[in-house]
Design an enzyme around this catalytic site. Structure first.
Site, mmCIF file in Angstrom:
data_model
loop_
_atom_site.group_PDB
_atom_site.id
_atom_site.type_symbol
_atom_site.label_atom_id
_atom_site.label_comp_id
_atom_site.label_asym_id
_atom_site.label_seq_id
_atom_site.Cartn_x
_atom_site.Cartn_y
_atom_site.Cartn_z
ATOM 1 N N GLU A 1 0.799 -1.228 0.000
ATOM 2 C CA GLU A 1 0.000 0.000 0.000
ATOM 3 C C GLU A 1 0.831 1.276 0.000
ATOM 4 O OE1 GLU A 1 -3.135 0.017 2.886
ATOM 5 O OE2 GLU A 1 -4.046 -1.776 2.038
ATOM 6 N N GLU B 1 -4.288 -9.267 2.085
ATOM 7 C CA GLU B 1 -4.750 -8.711 3.368
ATOM 8 C C GLU B 1 -6.272 -8.768 3.375
ATOM 9 O OE1 GLU B 1 -2.218 -5.324 4.599
ATOM 10 O OE2 GLU B 1 -4.049 -4.600 5.564
HETATM 11 C C1 GAL Z 1 -4.230 -1.923 5.556
HETATM 12 C C2 GAL Z 1 -2.745 -1.765 5.821
HETATM 13 C C3 GAL Z 1 -2.373 -2.353 7.167
HETATM 14 C C4 GAL Z 1 -3.323 -1.849 8.225
HETATM 15 C C5 GAL Z 1 -4.722 -2.239 7.837
HETATM 16 C C6 GAL Z 1 -5.756 -1.859 8.874
HETATM 17 O O1 GAL Z 1 -4.671 -1.093 4.549
HETATM 18 O O2 GAL Z 1 -2.004 -2.433 4.824
HETATM 19 O O3 GAL Z 1 -1.060 -2.002 7.505
HETATM 20 O O4 GAL Z 1 -3.180 -0.492 8.328
HETATM 21 O O5 GAL Z 1 -5.036 -1.592 6.637
HETATM 22 O O6 GAL Z 1 -7.031 -2.240 8.457
#
Ligand code: GAL
Length: 791
Positions: free
Chosen positions: A423, A499
């Site tokens: 990101e 993620e």
């Molecule tokens: C994502 C990010 C993570 C964390 C997460 C929280 O976008 O890659 O590091 O911040 O969101 O939901």
């Protein structure tokens, strides 16, 4: 310290002194030494010379040095502060101050050590670190997430030349991420000595171009470094051993090692019926590289490795050793209750064990390379790893950090993907694509055996950004089923749920509390980009091309208290809290990830004052049916939806709520929630009763507040005091409460919803450590932990 022929590598973690604050060490050069005599701040010339150069004790009344062992994180020793103007880092970093600190250590070497090559390796130090040895500026390293090493041969003092002084400045001032980062030399340090002719640092590269059940082809490339001023004829003997210690093949090659140069040698071995590596059968082999000159051994270097094949398919996802395997992963930051980011190896092992027990088979090291011991453990216990580069950075230093990760980690069978960024703001831009391509090309050059990926949140298509890596990583691809629609449009694309979920829940809480900063375990306060674990997992089960999930996150971590700010100081995303206590969704993952019958129900069953009121009871199960009973009366049996959950509305009455999971009509699993009575006693649940007396081994002890009949009181928040006697110390405490401002380095901790945690670390001498937990009004508890001589 031994200086025998061959190689020795010793931990360099003990007997450091630590000073929290800045010391002006001048950088100008005077008389061949580092440092001038002007601008020494409050220190006189002799004083900073003593600190950096001389072994005269530290003799500076105004500096308070304290003894520490590494790994060390001074951030976690401080007070939470809301106001950034008072030196605190912001909420996403966990409201604890950063800053500057110094580490200093003195040591002696025997006279014959002068013939050897000496290297110090730091596995990780926060932010920007500067190292001086005997007053010489040895190096600066920026980037707290990858190690660095320095050749100390010329500047060390040998025998009667005097004691050596190593001084390290750690500036943990700038943020490298948006989570709790800790401060200090928070990973191990090693001192290594070799002959001047030796295997280079990370000098072996082992691949298995063929890895079948019948036969494997093992390819070993070895880089030999000759630091003599004349070239030498050398023979490299490589021996391969299986997990039982039997030699399975060996071969010697001769070479001419150029002076002050590196020579690379290639060897190929065929193995019959190899024991393949997988999460279920994590078989490891060991290659021993022996260097000989004139028949005399001058170096011996060991490389553990595994034999396995990996393949990613755009329709069917991941294949390990030719078999399809759904990736059941979690993303994790590196901190833990009681220790910040300075985890003893045994605590890393504990975290990984908890993840495996949940049924997980994969670990994403978010958002940076992990400590080397984590990968050793993943190899050994069988966890697949998405190994991650910190930044989208192709500058010379950015590439050197990436290359070090590749050299360091490319022999680990557990590592299956190189993730090049997460990101970053340049995702989807023309510049971003160029940067990412350079990183991806670097990987292809150094390790073409694993695919590259990038964990993208907002740049999948633009400017062909995702096309320069092999696998498109979808962070939260579930939104509008973007990932599924993408597959229709780009059927040849390799995809992975890099993620997923970001489901915010606080352990043991069933109603959002915006004042204290708690999120209901029913999932009524999840962020706009998040989703339930049910959605994240069922998408993958129904669409194999998604390859798998990496749930955000396995454990809560300090910082990122989304959706709240102060008083919240840690995240709510974990399937477990910061202490590793399971939340309800942990059991959902267990039910879908494991084959053994599992049932779980929520909420707890202590709702005084709510008699007769409706309560939603949810059940996670992987059995065919589940029946709910309240105080012996059935509330109905339902067919289980394996990727979802079951729900009943129950009119509360205290007593026993019980769920029974059945397969083929037969009881397969049972779980109860019983209304607990008044808090009466403390009970201790050590993870192990015995450990190693090595001054590092740490046993987590779960601490519960129970009623007289032994039921956990799910709302208890008593303050427990810990006393440790004998061969151990209390390393830290925690309770998983995201809004607790109690210190983790303290002999007391409140329970949070019935539980807290104490970490007991072994002393260096063998013996028994007694942990006693006391609280006014509760019967105390005691446990004996046996630490035996380290082997
Ligand atoms: C994502 C990010 C993570 C964390 C997460 C929280 O976008 O890659 O590091 O911040 O969101 O939901």
């Amino acid at each position: 310290m031994s200086t025998a022929a061959g190689r020795s590598r010793s931990r360099f973690d003990e007997n450091w002194s630590f000073y929290k604050g800045d010391i002006r060490i001048p950088h100008a050069v005077k008389a061949g030494m580092t440092g001038g005599i002007t601008d020494c701040g409050s220190l006189q010339e002799g004083e900073w010379l003593d600190i950096a150069f001389n072994d005269k004790g530290m003799g500076h009344q105004q500096l308070e040095w304290k003894p520490v062992s590494l790994p060390h994180d001074w951030c976690v020793e401080q007070q939470y502060v809301q106001d950034a103007s008072l030196g605190s880092r912001d909420g996403s970093h966990g409201y604890l101050p950063g800053g500057t600190g110094f580490y200093r250590k003195t040591f002696e070497l025997p006279p014959d050590a002068a013939d050897r090559k000496w290297t110090v390796t730091f596995d990780g130090a926060s932010g920007l670190s500067t190292v001086w040895v005997n007053g010489h500026l040895i190096g600066e390293h920026r980037g707290g997430y990858i190690g660095f090493s320095y050749d100390l041969t010329d500047v060390l003092r040998y025998g009667g030349e005097g004691r050596n002084v190593i001084l390290v400045k750690v500036e943990a001032v700038e943020n490298e991420g948006w989570w709790y980062e800790g401060c200090g030399i928070y990973r191990h340090v090693w001192l290594e000595q070799t002959d001047r002719l030796h295997v280079a640092e990370y000098g072996t590269y082992i691949t298995t171009p063929e890895a079948g059940k019948e036969q494997a082809l093992v390819h070993i490339s070895t880089r030999i470094c000759n630091e003599y001023t004349e070239s030498r004829a050398v023979s490299l003997h490589t021996e391969v051993y299986n997990a039982s210690g039997e030699q399975v093949c060996a071969e010697a090659v001769q070479a001419f090692a150029d002076w002050y140069g590196e020579t690379e040698l290639e060897q190929r071995f065929r193995l019959e019926h190899p024991a393949l590596w997988s999460p279920e059968t994590p078989h490891l082999y060991r290659a021993v590289s022996i260097l000989k000159v004139d028949g005399i051994e001058v170096d011996r270097y060991e490389t553990p490795f595994g034999i396995r094949s990996i393949r990613f398919d755009p329709e069917e996802g991941f294949f390990l050793n030719g078999e399809p395997l759904l990736i059941k992963g979690t993303c994790n930051h590196q901190d833990f209750a009681g220790v910040g980011v300075a985890l003893p190896d045994s605590l890393i092992a504990y975290k990984l064990k908890l993840l495996k027990e949940m049924g997980s088979n994969a670990y994403r090291s978010a958002h940076h390379p992990p400590t080397p011991e984590l990968l050793d453990l993943c190899d050994r216990i069988g966890l697949l790893v998405m190994d991650e580069n910190r930044k989208l950075d192709s500058s010379r230093s950015g590439l050197s950090r990436l290359k070090r990760m590749l050299l360091r980690d490319r022999n680990h069978p557990s590592v299956i993907i190189w993730n090049l960024e997460n990101e970053e703001v340049l995702e989807g831009t023309v510049t971003g694509r160029r940067l990412l391509k350079t990183l991806a090309d670097t990987v292809k050059r150094m390790d073409p055996t694993r695919p590259t990926s990038a964990a993208m949140n907002h740049g999948w298509y633009e400017n062909g950004y995702n096309e320069v890596v092999d696998i498109t990583g979808y962070n939260y691809g579930h939104r509008d089923h973007l990932d599924i629609r993408d597959h229709e449009q780009h059927p040849g694309r390799l995809m992975i749920g890099s993620e997923c979920a970001s489901y915010t829940a606080t352990r043991g809480i069933y109603e959002n509390d915006t004042v204290r900063g708690y999120c209901s375990e029913y999932g009524t306060n999840i962020p706009s980009w998040g989703c339930t674990p049910q959605q994240a997992w069922s998408d993958v089960v129904n669409n194999r091309f998604l390859t798998g999930v990496f749930m955000w996150t396995g454990f809560d971590y300090q910082g990122e208290p989304t959706p709240y700010l102060w008083p919240c100081v840690n995240s709510h995303f974990g399937l477990m809290d910061t202490c590793g206590f399971p939340k309800d969704s942990y059991y959902y993952m267990q039910a879908v990830w494991k084959d053994e019958p599992i049932v779980h129900l929520l909420p707890h069953w202590n709702w005084p004052g709510s008699e007769g009121k409706p309560v939603e009871v949810r059940v996670f199960a992987n059995t065919e049916t589940a029946e709910l009973m309240l105080n012996g009366s059935s509330l109905g049996e339902q067919q289980v939806d394996r990727t979802g959950y079951l729900s009943w509305v129950v009119h509360y009455e205290p007593g026993e709520l019980k769920v029974t999971g059945r397969n083929g009509g037969k009881e397969a699993a049972v779980k109860k929630a019983v209304t607990a009575g008044q808090p009466y006693q403390i009970r201790l649940y050590p993870d192990r009763l015995a450990g190693q007396a090595d001054g590092m081994d740490t046993i987590p002890v779960r601490v519960a507040v129970l009623d007289e009949l032994g039921h956990v009181v799910p709302t208890a928040d008593h303050e427990i005091r810990f006393e440790v006697e004998g061969a151990g110390i209390l390393l830290g405490v925690g309770n998983g409460n995201p809004s607790s401002h109690e210190p983790d380095k303290s002999p007391v901790r409140r329970a949070f919803n019935g539980w807290c945690l104490a970490l007991i670390q072994a002393a260096p001498e063998a013996g028994t450590a007694t942990l006693r937990a006391v609280c006014t009004g509760l019967a105390p508890a005691e446990v004996l932990l046996d630490f035996s001589a380290a082997t």
